[in-house]
Design a protein around this motif. Structure first.
Motif, PDB file in Angstrom:
ATOM      1  N   CYS A 150       0.846  -1.196   0.000  1.00 13.29           N
ATOM      2  CA  CYS A 150       0.000   0.000   0.000  1.00 13.29           C
ATOM      3  C   CYS A 150       0.881   1.245   0.000  1.00 13.29           C
ATOM      4  CB  CYS A 150      -0.897  -0.002   1.235  1.00 13.29           C
ATOM      5  SG  CYS A 150      -2.143   1.310   1.239  1.00 13.29           S
ATOM      6  N   ASN A 156      -0.247   2.966   4.127  1.00 12.83           N
ATOM      7  CA  ASN A 156      -1.533   3.634   3.922  1.00 12.83           C
ATOM      8  C   ASN A 156      -1.505   5.121   4.255  1.00 12.83           C
ATOM      9  OD1 ASN A 156      -1.258   2.647   6.698  1.00 12.83           O
ATOM     10  ND2 ASN A 156      -3.302   3.510   7.011  1.00 12.83           N
ATOM     11  N   CYS A 169      -5.768  -1.540  -1.530  1.00  8.99           N
ATOM     12  CA  CYS A 169      -4.876  -1.777  -0.403  1.00  8.99           C
ATOM     13  C   CYS A 169      -5.551  -2.745   0.561  1.00  8.99           C
ATOM     14  CB  CYS A 169      -4.550  -0.477   0.331  1.00  8.99           C
ATOM     15  SG  CYS A 169      -3.355   0.580  -0.488  1.00  8.99           S
ATOM     16  N   PRO A 171      -6.183  -4.365   3.952  1.00 12.94           N
ATOM     17  CA  PRO A 171      -5.935  -3.923   5.330  1.00 12.94           C
ATOM     18  C   PRO A 171      -4.813  -4.686   6.022  1.00 12.94           C
ATOM     19  CG  PRO A 171      -8.279  -4.046   4.925  1.00 12.94           C
ATOM     20  CD  PRO A 171      -7.615  -4.633   3.713  1.00 12.94           C
ATOM     21  N   TYR A 174      -1.543  -2.766   5.129  1.00 14.00           N
ATOM     22  CA  TYR A 174      -1.549  -1.306   5.198  1.00 14.00           C
ATOM     23  C   TYR A 174      -0.159  -0.737   5.500  1.00 14.00           C
ATOM     24  CZ  TYR A 174      -6.482   0.035   4.815  1.00 14.00           C
ATOM     25  OH  TYR A 174      -7.753   0.312   4.357  1.00 14.00           O
TER      26      TYR A 174
END
Length: 223
Positions: A150, A156, A169, A171, A174
């Motif tokens: 990500c 993130n 992305c 989780p 992230y």
């Protein structure tokens, strides 16, 4: 025309070398096709106009592999027919390919470090323009899905300044930025290209030596 036993041996060694040379051409052709037709990377490659370098290298290797296969056939004919013109042309072709492959391999080996900044800039631009440019969004989505990552450097949080974190992305990833994974992918392919190109270039020295020795032997028998 009959040659001495020593030179007859060289003639057949030349023939054997050209068969191996032809196989090396097949290997280079295969590597080029692999780089171009890598299905696992096709999605994110086609979504980036800035990574055409990989495709360009693939096409160059395909062309070189095909040419080497043809030259290998020329060398075989020149050795068996004991033809000076064909052997001379074979030597010139080998020298040109030697110079190209050696330069190509050295460039690929040296360029892998410079690609670190290049890949970082690509990903950074992709994140910053994710919600502004459809192509950049498609590139980042494909890259993040393929590498399970990500963003580009901080995960993130890279998307905090542009909007929400995209659905591409996962989780679970992230905190895994794409920068290192993307660079390793590029680096691995450049290492393969450099290794193949330089290895074949070194083998060509043997072919050039055989062709000159055989050509000189034929000339001596005609004197």
């Amino acid at each position: 025309m009959a040659l001495g036993n020593c030179y007859t041996c060289i003639k057949y060694l030349m023939f054997a070398f050209n068969f191996v040379f032809w196989l090396l051409g097949c290997a280079i052709l295969g590597v080029g096709i692999w780089l171009r037709a890598d299905e696992s990377a096709a999605d994110f490659l086609k979504d980036s106009s800035k990574i055409d370098t990989i495709y360009t290298l693939a096409y160059v290797m395909i062309a070189i592999g095909f040419i080497i296969m043809l030259i290998g056939f020329l060398g075989c004919c020149g050795a068996i027919r004991e033809n000076q013109c064909m052997l001379g042309a074979f030597f010139v072709c080998l020298f040109i390919i030697f110079a190209v492959l050696l330069g190509f391999g050295i460039w690929a080996a040296a360029a892998k470090d410079s690609f670190r900044d290049y890949t970082s800039e690509m990903l950074e631009e992709g994140v910053k323009n994710y919600y502004k440019d459809e192509k950049q969004r498609a590139f980042m989505d494909s890259t993040q899905t393929y590498f399970n990552c990500c963003g580009y450097r901080n995960g993130n949080t890279d998307y905090n300044v542009v909007g929400e974190v995209p659905k591409s992305c996962d989780p679970d990833y992230y905190r895994k930025p794409c920068d290192d994974e993307f660079y390793k992918w590029i680096e691995n392919r450049l290492v393969v290209i450099a290794a193949v190109a330089i290895s074949v270039a070194l083998v060509l020295i043997l072919g050039m030596a055989f062709s000159m020795i055989l050509c000189c032997a034929i000339r001596d028998t005609l004197a």
